[in-house]
Write a protein that holds these residues in place. Structure first.
Motif, PDB file in Angstrom:
ATOM      1  N   LEU A   1      -5.790 -11.232  -0.072  1.00  0.00           N
ATOM      2  CA  LEU A   1      -6.701 -11.059   1.061  1.00  0.00           C
ATOM      3  C   LEU A   1      -6.053 -11.417   2.400  1.00  0.00           C
ATOM      4  O   LEU A   1      -6.396 -10.841   3.427  1.00  0.00           O
ATOM      5  CB  LEU A   1      -7.968 -11.888   0.838  1.00  0.00           C
ATOM      6  CG  LEU A   1      -8.855 -11.381  -0.305  1.00  0.00           C
ATOM      7  CD1 LEU A   1      -9.909 -12.422  -0.674  1.00  0.00           C
ATOM      8  CD2 LEU A   1      -9.519 -10.068   0.075  1.00  0.00           C
ATOM      9  N   SER A   2      -5.111 -12.354   2.378  1.00  0.00           N
ATOM     10  CA  SER A   2      -4.454 -12.750   3.625  1.00  0.00           C
ATOM     11  C   SER A   2      -3.308 -11.819   3.996  1.00  0.00           C
ATOM     12  O   SER A   2      -2.817 -11.860   5.122  1.00  0.00           O
ATOM     13  CB  SER A   2      -3.901 -14.174   3.500  1.00  0.00           C
ATOM     14  OG  SER A   2      -2.773 -14.187   2.641  1.00  0.00           O
ATOM     15  N   GLY A   3      -2.860 -11.016   3.039  1.00  0.00           N
ATOM     16  CA  GLY A   3      -1.729 -10.137   3.286  1.00  0.00           C
ATOM     17  C   GLY A   3      -0.383 -10.751   2.945  1.00  0.00           C
ATOM     18  O   GLY A   3       0.646 -10.087   3.045  1.00  0.00           O
ATOM     19  N   ARG A   4      -0.377 -12.037   2.537  1.00  0.00           N
ATOM     20  CA  ARG A   4       0.893 -12.679   2.172  1.00  0.00           C
ATOM     21  C   ARG A   4       1.549 -11.993   0.982  1.00  0.00           C
ATOM     22  O   ARG A   4       2.765 -11.951   0.867  1.00  0.00           O
ATOM     23  CB  ARG A   4       0.671 -14.163   1.831  1.00  0.00           C
ATOM     24  CG  ARG A   4       0.339 -15.034   3.018  1.00  0.00           C
ATOM     25  CD  ARG A   4       0.322 -16.513   2.654  1.00  0.00           C
ATOM     26  NE  ARG A   4      -0.363 -16.853   1.414  1.00  0.00           N
ATOM     27  CZ  ARG A   4      -1.638 -17.199   1.313  1.00  0.00           C
ATOM     28  NH1 ARG A   4      -2.407 -17.224   2.394  1.00  0.00           N
ATOM     29  NH2 ARG A   4      -2.159 -17.510   0.156  1.00  0.00           N
ATOM     30  N   THR A   5       0.715 -11.484   0.075  1.00  0.00           N
ATOM     31  CA  THR A   5       1.206 -10.771  -1.106  1.00  0.00           C
ATOM     32  C   THR A   5       0.605  -9.383  -1.100  1.00  0.00           C
ATOM     33  O   THR A   5      -0.595  -9.222  -0.870  1.00  0.00           O
ATOM     34  CB  THR A   5       0.805 -11.518  -2.403  1.00  0.00           C
ATOM     35  OG1 THR A   5       1.384 -12.824  -2.374  1.00  0.00           O
ATOM     36  CG2 THR A   5       1.273 -10.780  -3.640  1.00  0.00           C
ATOM     37  N   LYS A   6       1.429  -8.394  -1.349  1.00  0.00           N
ATOM     38  CA  LYS A   6       0.967  -7.002  -1.405  1.00  0.00           C
ATOM     39  C   LYS A   6       0.649  -6.653  -2.850  1.00  0.00           C
ATOM     40  O   LYS A   6       1.482  -6.840  -3.737  1.00  0.00           O
ATOM     41  CB  LYS A   6       2.037  -6.041  -0.869  1.00  0.00           C
ATOM     42  CG  LYS A   6       2.544  -6.380   0.517  1.00  0.00           C
ATOM     43  CD  LYS A   6       1.458  -6.352   1.549  1.00  0.00           C
ATOM     44  CE  LYS A   6       2.016  -6.671   2.930  1.00  0.00           C
ATOM     45  NZ  LYS A   6       1.118  -7.393   3.769  1.00  0.00           N
ATOM     46  N   ASP A   7      -0.538  -6.137  -3.087  1.00  0.00           N
ATOM     47  CA  ASP A   7      -0.941  -5.778  -4.452  1.00  0.00           C
ATOM     48  C   ASP A   7      -0.113  -4.610  -4.976  1.00  0.00           C
ATOM     49  O   ASP A   7       0.081  -3.618  -4.289  1.00  0.00           O
ATOM     50  CB  ASP A   7      -2.421  -5.403  -4.501  1.00  0.00           C
ATOM     51  CG  ASP A   7      -2.813  -4.953  -5.886  1.00  0.00           C
ATOM     52  OD1 ASP A   7      -3.020  -5.829  -6.749  1.00  0.00           O
ATOM     53  OD2 ASP A   7      -2.859  -3.730  -6.124  1.00  0.00           O
ATOM     54  N   LYS A   8       0.360  -4.762  -6.201  1.00  0.00           N
ATOM     55  CA  LYS A   8       1.071  -3.686  -6.883  1.00  0.00           C
ATOM     56  C   LYS A   8       0.377  -3.316  -8.184  1.00  0.00           C
ATOM     57  O   LYS A   8       0.807  -2.409  -8.882  1.00  0.00           O
ATOM     58  CB  LYS A   8       2.516  -4.100  -7.174  1.00  0.00           C
ATOM     59  CG  LYS A   8       3.335  -4.306  -5.914  1.00  0.00           C
ATOM     60  CD  LYS A   8       4.754  -4.710  -6.242  1.00  0.00           C
ATOM     61  CE  LYS A   8       5.535  -4.929  -4.955  1.00  0.00           C
ATOM     62  NZ  LYS A   8       6.882  -5.407  -5.211  1.00  0.00           N
ATOM     63  N   ASN A   9      -0.674  -4.041  -8.499  1.00  0.00           N
ATOM     64  CA  ASN A   9      -1.326  -3.854  -9.798  1.00  0.00           C
ATOM     65  C   ASN A   9      -2.357  -2.730  -9.818  1.00  0.00           C
ATOM     66  O   ASN A   9      -2.533  -2.083 -10.846  1.00  0.00           O
ATOM     67  CB  ASN A   9      -1.993  -5.162 -10.232  1.00  0.00           C
ATOM     68  CG  ASN A   9      -0.979  -6.252 -10.497  1.00  0.00           C
ATOM     69  OD1 ASN A   9      -0.034  -6.046 -11.248  1.00  0.00           O
ATOM     70  ND2 ASN A   9      -1.166  -7.397  -9.879  1.00  0.00           N
ATOM     71  N   ILE A  10      -3.043  -2.508  -8.721  1.00  0.00           N
ATOM     72  CA  ILE A  10      -4.118  -1.508  -8.716  1.00  0.00           C
ATOM     73  C   ILE A  10      -3.587  -0.126  -9.083  1.00  0.00           C
ATOM     74  O   ILE A  10      -4.090   0.521 -10.005  1.00  0.00           O
ATOM     75  CB  ILE A  10      -4.863  -1.475  -7.363  1.00  0.00           C
ATOM     76  CG1 ILE A  10      -5.561  -2.811  -7.099  1.00  0.00           C
ATOM     77  CG2 ILE A  10      -5.872  -0.322  -7.338  1.00  0.00           C
ATOM     78  CD1 ILE A  10      -6.108  -2.970  -5.689  1.00  0.00           C
ATOM     79  N   GLY A  11      -2.583   0.342  -8.380  1.00  0.00           N
ATOM     80  CA  GLY A  11      -2.040   1.667  -8.659  1.00  0.00           C
ATOM     81  C   GLY A  11      -1.466   1.780 -10.047  1.00  0.00           C
ATOM     82  O   GLY A  11      -1.664   2.786 -10.743  1.00  0.00           O
ATOM     83  N   HIS A  12      -0.756   0.738 -10.482  1.00  0.00           N
ATOM     84  CA  HIS A  12      -0.147   0.746 -11.813  1.00  0.00           C
ATOM     85  C   HIS A  12      -1.215   0.850 -12.899  1.00  0.00           C
ATOM     86  O   HIS A  12      -1.129   1.689 -13.801  1.00  0.00           O
ATOM     87  CB  HIS A  12       0.696  -0.517 -12.001  1.00  0.00           C
ATOM     88  CG  HIS A  12       1.305  -0.646 -13.349  1.00  0.00           C
ATOM     89  ND1 HIS A  12       2.344   0.140 -13.778  1.00  0.00           N
ATOM     90  CD2 HIS A  12       1.001  -1.468 -14.382  1.00  0.00           C
ATOM     91  CE1 HIS A  12       2.659  -0.186 -15.025  1.00  0.00           C
ATOM     92  NE2 HIS A  12       1.862  -1.164 -15.403  1.00  0.00           N
ATOM     93  N   LEU A  13      -2.220  -0.006 -12.812  1.00  0.00           N
ATOM     94  CA  LEU A  13      -3.274   0.008 -13.826  1.00  0.00           C
ATOM     95  C   LEU A  13      -4.084   1.298 -13.761  1.00  0.00           C
ATOM     96  O   LEU A  13      -4.451   1.858 -14.799  1.00  0.00           O
ATOM     97  CB  LEU A  13      -4.184  -1.216 -13.662  1.00  0.00           C
ATOM     98  CG  LEU A  13      -5.108  -1.532 -14.838  1.00  0.00           C
ATOM     99  CD1 LEU A  13      -4.326  -1.748 -16.117  1.00  0.00           C
ATOM    100  CD2 LEU A  13      -5.943  -2.760 -14.522  1.00  0.00           C
ATOM    101  N   ALA A  14      -4.333   1.811 -12.569  1.00  0.00           N
ATOM    102  CA  ALA A  14      -5.061   3.083 -12.426  1.00  0.00           C
ATOM    103  C   ALA A  14      -4.290   4.218 -13.096  1.00  0.00           C
ATOM    104  O   ALA A  14      -4.888   5.056 -13.794  1.00  0.00           O
ATOM    105  CB  ALA A  14      -5.302   3.392 -10.954  1.00  0.00           C
ATOM    106  N   ASP A  15      -2.982   4.256 -12.915  1.00  0.00           N
ATOM    107  CA  ASP A  15      -2.162   5.285 -13.562  1.00  0.00           C
ATOM    108  C   ASP A  15      -2.269   5.212 -15.082  1.00  0.00           C
ATOM    109  O   ASP A  15      -2.448   6.228 -15.759  1.00  0.00           O
ATOM    110  CB  ASP A  15      -0.683   5.137 -13.170  1.00  0.00           C
ATOM    111  CG  ASP A  15      -0.390   5.573 -11.743  1.00  0.00           C
ATOM    112  OD1 ASP A  15      -1.223   6.270 -11.127  1.00  0.00           O
ATOM    113  OD2 ASP A  15       0.697   5.204 -11.242  1.00  0.00           O
ATOM    114  N   ILE A  16      -2.146   4.011 -15.615  1.00  0.00           N
ATOM    115  CA  ILE A  16      -2.208   3.835 -17.065  1.00  0.00           C
ATOM    116  C   ILE A  16      -3.591   4.225 -17.596  1.00  0.00           C
ATOM    117  O   ILE A  16      -3.701   4.943 -18.596  1.00  0.00           O
ATOM    118  CB  ILE A  16      -1.853   2.393 -17.461  1.00  0.00           C
ATOM    119  CG1 ILE A  16      -0.371   2.142 -17.196  1.00  0.00           C
ATOM    120  CG2 ILE A  16      -2.202   2.115 -18.926  1.00  0.00           C
ATOM    121  CD1 ILE A  16       0.055   0.703 -17.350  1.00  0.00           C
TER     122      ILE A  16
END
Length: 148
Positions: A17-32
């Motif tokens: 939420l703060s932007g310190r970490t960029k999410d990489k899980n949403i796209g990966h899990l959506a693809d699977i």
């Protein structure tokens, strides 16, 4: 007509939420999920706040076939996902003997101290099933239709 299998994803963490970490899980899990025929219907990003996690888990687990969470099961003090999921299901959060033994053996084999912080990764809701983690050994868990 086959039943439509649906899912929701909860991304847990103030760092997202703060932007310190960029999410990489949403796209990966959506693809699977798309590849295996699961219709991802909703994604929520929630802070590291117990009440918010509990409310989100209870809302989506009632609506969808599956719920997948990311974040919040590490060894640090602010990893409260296991405690919050336990409360959402009304069961205690406790050390799972199988997870505890797996982690203990893994750290011993590498000559690394099995600290209290690392032991936290063996905590999960009573009655949860382990999800194998070939990357770091620390297992995830499943309770009901929620996969952490």
């Amino acid at each position: 007509m086959p039943e439509i299998v649906t899912a929701a994803m909860l991304v847990i963490g103030d760092e997202i939420l703060s932007g310190r970490t960029k999410d990489k899980n949403i796209g990966h899990l959506a693809d699977i999920m798309t590849a295996i025929g699961i219709d991802l219907k909703e994604v929520r990003i929630v802070p590291d706040e117990e009440d918010e996690i509990i409310a989100a888990v209870n809302a989506v687990r009632a609506r969808y076939t599956y719920v997948f969470t990311t974040g919040g099961i590490g060894p640090t003090h602010d990893d409260i996902t296991a405690d919050s999921i336990s409360k959402a299901f009304g069961v205690p959060c406790e050390y799972d003997a199988r997870a505890y033994a797996m982690l203990e053996a893994s750290y011993a084999a590498r000559g690394i101290e099995y600290t209290e912080a690392r032991k936290r990764m063996a905590r999960m809701p009573r009655g949860a099933d382990l999800i194998d983690n070939p990357v770091s050994v620390a297992p995830g868990f499943r309770i009901g239709n929620v996969h952490v």
